[in-house]
Design a protein around this motif. Sequence first.
Motif, PDB file in Angstrom:
ATOM      1  N   LEU A  31      10.503   5.631  -2.478  1.00 19.18           N
ATOM      2  CA  LEU A  31      10.481   6.931  -1.815  1.00 19.18           C
ATOM      3  C   LEU A  31       9.362   6.978  -0.779  1.00 19.18           C
ATOM      4  CD1 LEU A  31      10.825   9.193  -4.997  1.00 19.18           C
ATOM      5  CD2 LEU A  31      12.640   8.042  -3.683  1.00 19.18           C
ATOM      6  N   GLU A  32       9.702   7.420   0.411  1.00 24.73           N
ATOM      7  CA  GLU A  32       8.729   7.641   1.477  1.00 24.73           C
ATOM      8  C   GLU A  32       9.168   8.887   2.268  1.00 24.73           C
ATOM      9  OE1 GLU A  32       8.605   4.159   3.989  1.00 24.73           O
ATOM     10  OE2 GLU A  32      10.704   4.410   4.541  1.00 24.73           O
ATOM     11  N   PRO A  33       8.968  10.089   1.677  1.00 28.14           N
ATOM     12  CA  PRO A  33       9.507  11.302   2.310  1.00 28.14           C
ATOM     13  C   PRO A  33       8.893  11.647   3.648  1.00 28.14           C
ATOM     14  CG  PRO A  33       8.161  11.840   0.387  1.00 28.14           C
ATOM     15  CD  PRO A  33       8.365  10.363   0.365  1.00 28.14           C
ATOM     16  N   HIS A  34       7.736  11.078   3.960  1.00 25.53           N
ATOM     17  CA  HIS A  34       7.071  11.343   5.246  1.00 25.53           C
ATOM     18  C   HIS A  34       6.895  12.846   5.469  1.00 25.53           C
ATOM     19  CE1 HIS A  34       7.256   7.181   5.864  1.00 25.53           C
ATOM     20  NE2 HIS A  34       8.184   7.075   6.786  1.00 25.53           N
ATOM     21  N   VAL A  54      12.604   3.748  -9.578  1.00 26.39           N
ATOM     22  CA  VAL A  54      12.147   4.458  -8.387  1.00 26.39           C
ATOM     23  C   VAL A  54      10.660   4.173  -8.215  1.00 26.39           C
ATOM     24  CG1 VAL A  54      11.753   6.727  -7.350  1.00 26.39           C
ATOM     25  CG2 VAL A  54      13.871   6.288  -8.587  1.00 26.39           C
ATOM     26  N   SER A  55      10.246   3.867  -6.990  1.00 22.58           N
ATOM     27  CA  SER A  55       8.831   3.654  -6.721  1.00 22.58           C
ATOM     28  C   SER A  55       8.406   4.497  -5.536  1.00 22.58           C
ATOM     29  CB  SER A  55       8.528   2.168  -6.484  1.00 22.58           C
ATOM     30  OG  SER A  55       9.142   1.708  -5.296  1.00 22.58           O
ATOM     31  N   VAL A  56       7.118   4.478  -5.246  1.00 24.19           N
ATOM     32  CA  VAL A  56       6.551   5.298  -4.178  1.00 24.19           C
ATOM     33  C   VAL A  56       5.795   4.396  -3.214  1.00 24.19           C
ATOM     34  CG1 VAL A  56       4.937   7.159  -3.619  1.00 24.19           C
ATOM     35  CG2 VAL A  56       6.335   7.301  -5.701  1.00 24.19           C
ATOM     36  N   ALA A  57       6.021   4.585  -1.925  1.00 25.49           N
ATOM     37  CA  ALA A  57       5.270   3.848  -0.911  1.00 25.49           C
ATOM     38  C   ALA A  57       3.837   4.386  -0.874  1.00 25.49           C
ATOM     39  CB  ALA A  57       5.930   4.000   0.451  1.00 25.49           C
ATOM     40  N   ASN A 108      15.882  -4.998   3.435  1.00 24.79           N
ATOM     41  CA  ASN A 108      15.404  -3.694   2.989  1.00 24.79           C
ATOM     42  C   ASN A 108      16.207  -2.664   3.767  1.00 24.79           C
ATOM     43  OD1 ASN A 108      14.124  -1.286   2.425  1.00 24.79           O
ATOM     44  ND2 ASN A 108      12.168  -1.846   3.343  1.00 24.79           N
ATOM     45  N   PHE A 109      17.143  -2.014   3.103  1.00 24.61           N
ATOM     46  CA  PHE A 109      18.039  -1.072   3.770  1.00 24.61           C
ATOM     47  C   PHE A 109      17.356   0.287   3.866  1.00 24.61           C
ATOM     48  CE2 PHE A 109      21.563   1.793   4.408  1.00 24.61           C
ATOM     49  CZ  PHE A 109      22.454   1.070   5.189  1.00 24.61           C
ATOM     50  N   ASP A 110      17.020   0.674   5.100  1.00 27.19           N
ATOM     51  CA  ASP A 110      16.432   1.988   5.359  1.00 27.19           C
ATOM     52  C   ASP A 110      17.464   2.805   6.129  1.00 27.19           C
ATOM     53  OD1 ASP A 110      14.983   4.192   6.516  1.00 27.19           O
ATOM     54  OD2 ASP A 110      13.131   3.132   5.996  1.00 27.19           O
ATOM     55  N   ALA A 111      18.200   3.644   5.404  1.00 27.93           N
ATOM     56  CA  ALA A 111      19.309   4.387   5.999  1.00 27.93           C
ATOM     57  C   ALA A 111      18.833   5.337   7.087  1.00 27.93           C
ATOM     58  CB  ALA A 111      20.055   5.166   4.905  1.00 27.93           C
ATOM     59  N   ALA A 112      17.695   5.992   6.883  1.00 30.80           N
ATOM     60  CA  ALA A 112      17.188   6.926   7.890  1.00 30.80           C
ATOM     61  C   ALA A 112      16.789   6.199   9.164  1.00 30.80           C
ATOM     62  CB  ALA A 112      16.007   7.710   7.329  1.00 30.80           C
ATOM     63  N   ASN A 113      16.249   4.993   9.032  1.00 29.54           N
ATOM     64  CA  ASN A 113      15.921   4.210  10.222  1.00 29.54           C
ATOM     65  C   ASN A 113      17.174   3.861  11.022  1.00 29.54           C
ATOM     66  OD1 ASN A 113      13.251   4.292   9.533  1.00 29.54           O
ATOM     67  ND2 ASN A 113      13.029   2.114   9.126  1.00 29.54           N
ATOM     68  N   TYR A 172      16.417  -4.373  -1.415  1.00 28.41           N
ATOM     69  CA  TYR A 172      15.374  -3.346  -1.524  1.00 28.41           C
ATOM     70  C   TYR A 172      15.852  -2.157  -0.708  1.00 28.41           C
ATOM     71  CZ  TYR A 172      10.454  -1.686  -1.782  1.00 28.41           C
ATOM     72  OH  TYR A 172       9.290  -0.993  -2.045  1.00 28.41           O
ATOM     73  N   VAL A 173      15.386  -0.950  -1.044  1.00 29.77           N
ATOM     74  CA  VAL A 173      15.838   0.252  -0.348  1.00 29.77           C
ATOM     75  C   VAL A 173      14.669   1.207  -0.145  1.00 29.77           C
ATOM     76  CG1 VAL A 173      17.358   2.275  -0.445  1.00 29.77           C
ATOM     77  CG2 VAL A 173      18.179   0.068  -1.299  1.00 29.77           C
ATOM     78  N   HIS A 174      14.518   1.691   1.089  1.00 33.35           N
ATOM     79  CA  HIS A 174      13.601   2.780   1.412  1.00 33.35           C
ATOM     80  C   HIS A 174      14.387   4.084   1.481  1.00 33.35           C
ATOM     81  CE1 HIS A 174       9.904   0.606   3.373  1.00 33.35           C
ATOM     82  NE2 HIS A 174       9.882   0.591   2.050  1.00 33.35           N
TER      83      HIS A 174
END
Length: 288
Positions: free
Chosen positions: A263-266, A6-9, A177-182, A203-205
Motif C-alpha cells: 500500500l502506498e496511498p500517497h 499486505v505491506s506498507v511502503a 511490479n504491477f502498479d495499476a495507478a502508474n 509484486y503489486v503496488h
Amino acid sequence: MTEIPVSVAAPELFGTGPLLGNLDRLRELRDFGFTALELWSPWQVDSTNVAEVRAALDSLGMTVSCVSSPSYLHGETTGEGGRLIAASITLAAELGAGRVNTYFGHGGTGDDRAAASTYARMVEPLLRQADAADVTIVLENEFDAFGHDPEHYDISRRARSLHHLVRLVDHPRFRLNFDAANFACAGENVAAAAALLAPDVGYVHVKDVVTVAPEEDGGAPEWNRYTDGDNAYRTVQLGTGEVPWSEVLDRLAAVGYDGPFTLEPHCRADALFTQLAVSRSYIQGSVA
C-alpha cells in the motif's frame, strides 16, 4: 478464509528519512495491524545499518516484503543504477526479503525493442547475483512523474513493451511490479494491461488516482498531485478513482497471484493510517 499479505511502503511513513530513530512510528504501524514493510535503500536501510534494521524489525515482529531503490538502469551512464540494484539484492538477502524493486530508466532513441535489448544485457549479471541470493528482481512500470522523460522513452509505461521485455529477458528471477495507478497516469488501458501482464507479475503496488484539470492547485490538499506531460492526476481513496481495481485483482487472482500487495496511498501524513485501513479492507475483501 486466507488472509492476503499486505505491506506498507516505508516512505509513506518516513519519506526519505531513516527507519532507525523513528521506531515509535513503526510501533504505531505495528499496533495498527501492519507487520510487513517495503524499505527503500539508501533511505531506510543500507549496508552500514542493515544488521541494526533487521534487529529492530525482529524485535517488533515485523518483516520486509521488498527492498526498493531509485535505480534507473537503462540510459544511466554512471553505473549508479546497477550499483543500487546490486546493493539492494544483498540487503534483501540479509533482511529475508524475497524481492528488490527497480526501474527501467529512459534515454536511447525511442525504439522500444532496441531499449529492451540493451536493458536485457545490462540486467543479466544482476540476475545471476539475484539467483544466487534467492531474490527476485521486479521492475515497476512508470510514468513521467518527475519530468525526467518528456519523450516517454521509458518502455515500462507501455504494457506491450513490458510484455516483450519479460520474454526477452526470460529469467525466473525477473518479474514485474504491477502498479495499476502508474499505468493509468501513463495513459494505458489498465484492464488490458492487467490481462496481458498478469502472468508476469511478482509484486503489486496499490493506490488509486483520478484525472484533474492541469490548472488544479490545492483542490484536495490531503492527496498528492502528479503530472505526465500535459495531463494531471491526483491520488484518491482506493476504490473511488479511475483504476479498475476489481478487474485488476480478478486478473491477478486468475493466475494465482496472492500477494504481497504493498500500500502506498500517497496522502497527507495525518490521513495515512485511515487510508491504510481502507486500502487493506478493500484488498482483503476483493481478493479473499
